[in-house]
Design a protein around this motif. Structure first.
Motif, PDB file in Angstrom:
ATOM      1  N   UNK A  56       0.839  -1.205   0.000  1.00  0.00           N
ATOM      2  CA  UNK A  56       0.000   0.000   0.000  1.00  0.00           C
ATOM      3  C   UNK A  56       0.871   1.250   0.000  1.00  0.00           C
ATOM      4  N   UNK A  57       1.929   1.234   0.794  1.00  0.00           N
ATOM      5  CA  UNK A  57       2.820   2.387   0.884  1.00  0.00           C
ATOM      6  C   UNK A  57       3.540   2.622  -0.443  1.00  0.00           C
ATOM      7  N   UNK A  58       4.009   1.551  -1.058  1.00  0.00           N
ATOM      8  CA  UNK A  58       4.691   1.674  -2.343  1.00  0.00           C
ATOM      9  C   UNK A  58       3.733   2.181  -3.409  1.00  0.00           C
ATOM     10  N   UNK A  59       2.496   1.696  -3.405  1.00  0.00           N
ATOM     11  CA  UNK A  59       1.498   2.169  -4.370  1.00  0.00           C
ATOM     12  C   UNK A  59       1.260   3.672  -4.191  1.00  0.00           C
ATOM     13  N   UNK A  60       1.203   4.116  -2.936  1.00  0.00           N
ATOM     14  CA  UNK A  60       1.016   5.546  -2.667  1.00  0.00           C
ATOM     15  C   UNK A  60       2.207   6.348  -3.165  1.00  0.00           C
ATOM     16  N   UNK A  61       3.422   5.861  -2.910  1.00  0.00           N
ATOM     17  CA  UNK A  61       4.616   6.559  -3.385  1.00  0.00           C
ATOM     18  C   UNK A  61       4.623   6.667  -4.911  1.00  0.00           C
ATOM     19  N   UNK A  62       4.260   5.584  -5.584  1.00  0.00           N
ATOM     20  CA  UNK A  62       4.200   5.602  -7.051  1.00  0.00           C
ATOM     21  C   UNK A  62       3.177   6.617  -7.543  1.00  0.00           C
ATOM     22  N   UNK A  63       2.014   6.625  -6.904  1.00  0.00           N
ATOM     23  CA  UNK A  63       0.943   7.555  -7.291  1.00  0.00           C
ATOM     24  C   UNK A  63       1.384   9.003  -7.086  1.00  0.00           C
ATOM     25  N   UNK A  64       1.979   9.287  -5.926  1.00  0.00           N
ATOM     26  CA  UNK A  64       2.421  10.648  -5.640  1.00  0.00           C
ATOM     27  C   UNK A  64       3.556  11.073  -6.572  1.00  0.00           C
ATOM     28  N   UNK A  65       4.435  10.143  -6.903  1.00  0.00           N
ATOM     29  CA  UNK A  65       5.522  10.451  -7.835  1.00  0.00           C
ATOM     30  C   UNK A  65       4.962  10.805  -9.207  1.00  0.00           C
ATOM     31  N   UNK A  66       4.014  10.000  -9.679  1.00  0.00           N
ATOM     32  CA  UNK A  66       3.403  10.256 -10.992  1.00  0.00           C
ATOM     33  C   UNK A  66       2.701  11.611 -11.011  1.00  0.00           C
ATOM     34  N   UNK A  67       2.035  11.957  -9.915  1.00  0.00           N
ATOM     35  CA  UNK A  67       1.362  13.254  -9.833  1.00  0.00           C
ATOM     36  C   UNK A  67       2.377  14.392  -9.866  1.00  0.00           C
ATOM     37  N   UNK A  68       3.461  14.254  -9.124  1.00  0.00           N
ATOM     38  CA  UNK A  68       4.496  15.298  -9.103  1.00  0.00           C
ATOM     39  C   UNK A  68       5.153  15.419 -10.476  1.00  0.00           C
ATOM     40  N   UNK A  69       5.414  14.292 -11.111  1.00  0.00           N
ATOM     41  CA  UNK A  69       6.020  14.294 -12.438  1.00  0.00           C
ATOM     42  C   UNK A  69       5.103  14.993 -13.453  1.00  0.00           C
ATOM     43  N   UNK A  70       3.809  14.737 -13.345  1.00  0.00           N
ATOM     44  CA  UNK A  70       2.856  15.375 -14.255  1.00  0.00           C
ATOM     45  C   UNK A  70       2.822  16.886 -14.038  1.00  0.00           C
ATOM     46  N   UNK A  71       2.872  17.302 -12.765  1.00  0.00           N
ATOM     47  CA  UNK A  71       2.880  18.738 -12.466  1.00  0.00           C
ATOM     48  C   UNK A  71       4.142  19.401 -13.028  1.00  0.00           C
ATOM     49  N   UNK A  72       5.275  18.754 -12.914  1.00  0.00           N
ATOM     50  CA  UNK A  72       6.517  19.310 -13.427  1.00  0.00           C
ATOM     51  C   UNK A  72       6.516  19.372 -14.952  1.00  0.00           C
ATOM     52  N   UNK A  73       5.874  18.420 -15.590  1.00  0.00           N
ATOM     53  CA  UNK A  73       5.805  18.405 -17.049  1.00  0.00           C
ATOM     54  C   UNK A  73       4.981  19.584 -17.570  1.00  0.00           C
ATOM     55  N   UNK A  74       4.066  20.071 -16.752  1.00  0.00           N
ATOM     56  CA  UNK A  74       3.220  21.203 -17.141  1.00  0.00           C
ATOM     57  C   UNK A  74       3.982  22.531 -17.086  1.00  0.00           C
ATOM     58  N   UNK A  75       5.082  22.576 -16.373  1.00  0.00           N
ATOM     59  CA  UNK A  75       5.829  23.838 -16.204  1.00  0.00           C
ATOM     60  C   UNK A  75       6.578  24.231 -17.434  1.00  0.00           C
TER      61      UNK A  75
END
Length: 51
Positions: free
Chosen positions: A32-51
């Motif tokens: 569960x923790x790893x899934x959360x880390x993956x999800x949060x990483x993907x969200x952060x990566x998507x936000x950075x791609x928008x910059x």
């Protein structure tokens, strides 16, 4: 605990938890923790791609 005596051995029986222990609010499965880390990483990566 006896903190006196040989300074080289003074900390051998103390297990530190670091500064990150405060935010822990529950015990969860590793998967569960790893899934959360993956999800949060993907969200952060998507936000950075928008910059």
């Amino acid at each position: 605990m006896n903190f006196g005596g040989d300074a080289k051995k003074a900390w051998k029986d103390i297990w530190g938890c670091g500064q990150g222990i405060g935010p822990i609010t529950r015990v969860q499965k590793t998967a569960e923790y790893i899934a959360r880390l993956k999800r949060e990483y993907a969200q952060a990566e998507a936000r950075l791609a928008e910059l």
